[in-house]
Design an enzyme around this catalytic site. Structure first.
Site, short mmCIF file in Angstrom:
data_model
loop_
_atom_site.label_atom_id
_atom_site.label_comp_id
_atom_site.label_asym_id
_atom_site.label_seq_id
_atom_site.Cartn_x
_atom_site.Cartn_y
_atom_site.Cartn_z
N ALA A 215 0.84 -1.21 0.00
CA ALA A 215 0.00 0.00 0.00
C ALA A 215 0.87 1.25 0.00
O ALA A 215 0.68 2.16 0.81
CB ALA A 215 -0.93 0.00 1.21
N GLY A 304 7.82 -1.58 -3.68
CA GLY A 304 8.90 -0.60 -3.66
C GLY A 304 9.83 -0.75 -4.84
O GLY A 304 9.65 -1.63 -5.69
N ASP A 345 16.85 8.50 -8.41
CA ASP A 345 16.51 7.27 -7.69
C ASP A 345 17.74 6.45 -7.32
O ASP A 345 17.65 5.54 -6.50
CB ASP A 345 15.58 6.40 -8.54
CG ASP A 345 14.15 6.93 -8.60
OD1 ASP A 345 13.89 8.03 -8.09
OD2 ASP A 345 13.28 6.22 -9.18
N HIS A 477 -11.74 34.84 -2.93
CA HIS A 477 -13.00 34.17 -2.60
C HIS A 477 -13.86 34.07 -3.87
O HIS A 477 -13.97 35.05 -4.60
CB HIS A 477 -13.75 34.97 -1.54
CG HIS A 477 -15.09 34.38 -1.22
ND1 HIS A 477 -15.22 33.25 -0.45
CD2 HIS A 477 -16.35 34.75 -1.58
CE1 HIS A 477 -16.51 32.94 -0.34
NE2 HIS A 477 -17.21 33.84 -1.02
P1 FAD Z 1 14.71 6.95 -14.24
O1 FAD Z 1 13.53 7.73 -14.59
O2 FAD Z 1 14.51 5.54 -13.78
O3 FAD Z 1 15.65 6.98 -15.51
C1 FAD Z 1 16.84 6.26 -15.57
C2 FAD Z 1 17.07 5.83 -17.00
O4 FAD Z 1 18.38 5.29 -17.09
C3 FAD Z 1 16.13 4.72 -17.48
O5 FAD Z 1 15.40 5.14 -18.59
C4 FAD Z 1 17.07 3.56 -17.82
O6 FAD Z 1 16.67 2.89 -19.02
C5 FAD Z 1 18.38 4.25 -18.03
N1 FAD Z 1 19.53 3.39 -17.75
C6 FAD Z 1 19.72 2.57 -16.71
N2 FAD Z 1 20.95 2.01 -16.76
C7 FAD Z 1 21.54 2.50 -17.87
C8 FAD Z 1 22.81 2.33 -18.47
N3 FAD Z 1 23.75 1.58 -17.91
N4 FAD Z 1 23.06 2.96 -19.63
C9 FAD Z 1 22.13 3.77 -20.20
N5 FAD Z 1 20.92 3.98 -19.68
C10 FAD Z 1 20.64 3.37 -18.52
N6 FAD Z 1 7.56 10.26 -9.32
C11 FAD Z 1 6.98 11.46 -9.16
O7 FAD Z 1 7.67 12.42 -8.79
N7 FAD Z 1 5.64 11.65 -9.42
C12 FAD Z 1 4.85 10.63 -9.81
O8 FAD Z 1 3.66 10.84 -10.05
C13 FAD Z 1 5.42 9.36 -9.97
N8 FAD Z 1 4.66 8.32 -10.39
C14 FAD Z 1 5.25 7.11 -10.60
C15 FAD Z 1 4.45 6.06 -11.03
C16 FAD Z 1 5.01 4.82 -11.26
C17 FAD Z 1 4.12 3.68 -11.74
C18 FAD Z 1 6.41 4.63 -11.07
C19 FAD Z 1 7.04 3.29 -11.35
C20 FAD Z 1 7.21 5.66 -10.63
C21 FAD Z 1 6.64 6.92 -10.39
N9 FAD Z 1 7.40 7.99 -9.93
C22 FAD Z 1 6.81 9.21 -9.73
C23 FAD Z 1 8.84 7.87 -9.65
C24 FAD Z 1 9.65 8.46 -10.79
O9 FAD Z 1 9.32 7.79 -11.98
C25 FAD Z 1 11.13 8.31 -10.50
O10 FAD Z 1 11.43 8.88 -9.25
C26 FAD Z 1 11.97 9.03 -11.55
O11 FAD Z 1 11.71 8.50 -12.83
C27 FAD Z 1 13.46 8.91 -11.23
O12 FAD Z 1 14.18 9.56 -12.21
P2 FAD Z 1 15.68 9.15 -12.55
O13 FAD Z 1 16.11 10.08 -13.62
O14 FAD Z 1 16.47 9.05 -11.32
O15 FAD Z 1 15.59 7.65 -13.11
P1 AMP Z 2 6.65 1.94 -1.21
O1 AMP Z 2 8.01 1.49 -0.78
O2 AMP Z 2 6.18 3.23 -0.65
O3 AMP Z 2 6.47 1.83 -2.70
O4 AMP Z 2 5.63 0.87 -0.60
C1 AMP Z 2 5.76 -0.51 -0.73
C2 AMP Z 2 4.96 -1.18 0.37
O5 AMP Z 2 4.97 -2.60 0.16
C3 AMP Z 2 5.53 -0.95 1.77
O6 AMP Z 2 4.54 -0.30 2.54
C4 AMP Z 2 5.83 -2.36 2.28
O7 AMP Z 2 5.52 -2.51 3.65
C5 AMP Z 2 4.92 -3.23 1.43
N1 AMP Z 2 5.37 -4.64 1.33
C6 AMP Z 2 6.63 -5.10 1.12
N2 AMP Z 2 6.67 -6.47 1.08
C7 AMP Z 2 5.38 -6.89 1.29
C8 AMP Z 2 4.74 -8.19 1.37
N3 AMP Z 2 5.42 -9.35 1.23
N4 AMP Z 2 3.40 -8.23 1.59
C9 AMP Z 2 2.68 -7.09 1.72
N5 AMP Z 2 3.23 -5.85 1.65
C10 AMP Z 2 4.56 -5.74 1.43
#
Ligand code: FAD
Ligand code: AMP
Length: 504
Positions: A215, A304, A345, A477
């Protein structure tokens, strides 16, 4: 970490292009900056560096739906596609449930998942194509392939098209390879019955029953999409506490609202195993000491994400990792090697696109000799459900834990004229302030447009505003933002549209 298999690279774009559209082999391989990863962190860093006159290369290996694609997780399989589906599903639910009260009769309301998905795909293509255009316009060379950091700020590129790898040299390097979903042995992704967040964005039909493991923000958003379209959604969360990192008042209200919407949220439910059969997925979990089993058509694993650094570092780079496998950086995103930065990330802090973006800009401006510093105390969090949940700064609990003597104030949307007119009366705005200094410490919002409204708190925190500063401002408002004003007033017991006796 491509989100589709590389099936037809030959038909896709050339393996790397620069501003003139020429192949990367034509470059001399020397750059002021090489960025590995073209997600929000990497692409913003590349653009900012080009603005500052640097010669920039960005290496990105992602192939999305058969086409090499910039934009990372966020644009391809994260923030943007999830918000497209959240918006479509919200419009459907709101049409079915909310319009009658306005005297609007719709007749039978139907939806077509294929059209929703095509709309989502078109938005993704528009935005990722837009980044490619920005690269061209800024003269950034995009290497379509995999980057690996070597010693001495050299970067090896292995092109997607199978052509020979080459080594680039750079004055500075930014590692921005992002993250990937965590897999758990208890629920192995099979891309059919059991999917991760990427698979959950591609459903072709609405599962009758849907299990969500975890969640967190992503689980709640994706669960909302499919619940609104008709899935019976059960969320299994291992922790006893719902959204444990949030202000408790906010998390409590969010849990109440999601349950009211029909989402079955089971806390303290730790998934132990899954069994896939022709009928679906049977999920076994433990809760309060008992073993329980539920049957679903499909399951989304949202437990996560972890930093993705597979094959990123040669053995002799000298880059230090943390115990959790993140790249170790200081507050300015510098790694243990001079001239090598890591952002987004891949490093400590919340996994959020806007945090990655600002870190990219900071890293580049630092290389350029500027003193840019991301304020990690004012990174906004948003859950894009309906109502939205958003926060910035300290929760009540975190403020107390940090030793603040606090005062809090809260005001509900239920009595706000604009909220009533819009039929968006759920939720509240809450402020946490320091009782001694009156300084604002945190803002917490649940309600329509919370993700936008919380920026008022972010700006206030950035300017070190006092609660009184907000109290003395004139809010238009009728607007939802009047609730922000009333919440600030209520910190001192002086909200107007509530029975409060002024305490000070
Ligand atoms: P990424 O966006 O992961 O980009 C890294 C890139 O590096 C990737 O495209 C990958 O292909 C490339 N790469 C990896 N290794 C190599 C390599 N060796 N050579 C060349 N390329 C490589 N965040 C928000 O702030 N708001 C949201 O609403 C939100 N919604 C989300 C919903 C979902 C379903 C998910 C999965 C994530 C969401 N996030 C959201 C999180 C957000 O997507 C990430 O925090 C963000 O994309 C991180 O950016 P980044 O540039 O660090 O990495
Ligand atoms: P987030 O890290 O915010 O994306 O949330 C992931 C959530 O998954 C956390 O709240 C964890 O506690 C939960 N989680 C991780 N492993 C399990 C599991 N085996 N069953 C249920 N929930 C889990």
């Amino acid at each position: 970490m491509t989100d589709t298999t590389v099936t037809d690279i030959a038909n896709a774009a050339s393996s790397s292009v620069d501003s003139a559209g020429t192949a990367h082999a034509a470059t001399d391989g020397k750059f002021d900056l090489v960025v590995i990863g073209g997600g929000p962190g990497g692409y913003e860093a590349a653009i900012r560096a080009a603005q500052l006159g640097m010669k920039v290369a960005c290496i990105e290996k992602r192939v999305h739906k058969g086409v090499p694609s910039l934009g990372g997780t966020c644009l391809n399989v994260g923030c943007i596609p999830s918000k497209a589906l959240l918006d479509s599903s919200h419009r459907y639910e709101s049409t079915v449930h909310d319009l009658a009260a306005h005297g609007i009769t719709t007749g039978d309301v139907t939806f077509d998942v294929a059209t929703m998905q095509a709309r989502k795909d078109a938005i993704v293509a528009q935005l990722t194509g837009g980044i490619a255009q920005l690269f061209k316009g800024n003269g950034i060379t995009w290497f379509q392939g995999t980057g690996k950091l070597l010693a001495g700020k050299q970067v090896e590129v292995t092109p997607l098209d199978g052509s020979a790898s080459q080594v680039l040299s750079a004055n500075n390097v930014i590692l921005a390879t992002g993250s990937s979903p965590i897999n758990i042995p208890a629920a192995q992704v099979d891309e059919n019955r059991i999917v991760d967040s990427t698979g959950a964005l591609e459903f072709k039909e609405v599962p009758a029953t849907l299990g969500i493991i975890g969640a967190g923000v992503i689980g709640l958003e994706l669960g909302s999409v499919w619940r609104r379209l008709g899935s019976e959604v059960t969320v299994l969360e291992a922790q006893d506490e719902f959204l444990g990192a949030l202000d408790k008042g906010l998390a409590k209200e969010a849990l109440k609202q999601f349950k009211k919407q029909g989402m079955d949220i089971q806390l303290g439910a730790k998934v132990q195993s899954t069994q896939v059969s022709e009928q679906g997925v049977s999920v076994t979990y433990t809760q309060a000491g008992a073993e329980k089993t539920l049957q679903f058509d499909r399951v989304i694993v949202c437990v996560g994400r972890r930093a993705y650094a597979e094959g990123l570092l040669a053995d002799d780079t000298g880059i230090k990792l943390t115990e959790r496998g993140l790249i170790d950086v200081n507050d300015q995103c510098q790694t243990s090697v001079e001239g090598v930065y890591a952002i987004g990330d891949l490093v400590r802090g919340p996994m959020l696109a806007h945090k990655a973006m600002e870190e990219g800009v900071m890293a580049v401006e630092r290389m350029h000799g500027e003193a840019t510093q991301v304020n990690y105390d004012t990174i906004i969090g948003v859950i894009y459900t309906a109502p939205e949940v958003a926060w910035v700064g300290l929760s009540e609990e975190a403020a107390v834990a940090k030793g603040h003597e606090i005062k809090t104030g809260q005001f509900a949307f239920a009595v706000n004229g604009r909220a009533l007119a819009a039929g968006e009366t759920q939720g509240f705005v809450k402020f946490v302030s320091d009782a001694k200094t009156d300084r604002l410490l945190g803002m917490h919002v649940i309600g329509a447009g919370a993700g936008d409204m919380v920026h008022q708190g972010m700006i206030a925190l950035e300017f070190a505003a006092s609660t009184e500063d907000l109290q003395l401002m004139t809010f238009a408002h009728p607007t939802l933002s009047e609730v922000v004003h009333e919440a600030a007033l209520s910190v001192d017991g002086r909200a107007i549209h509530a029975i409060q006796r002024k305490r000070k």
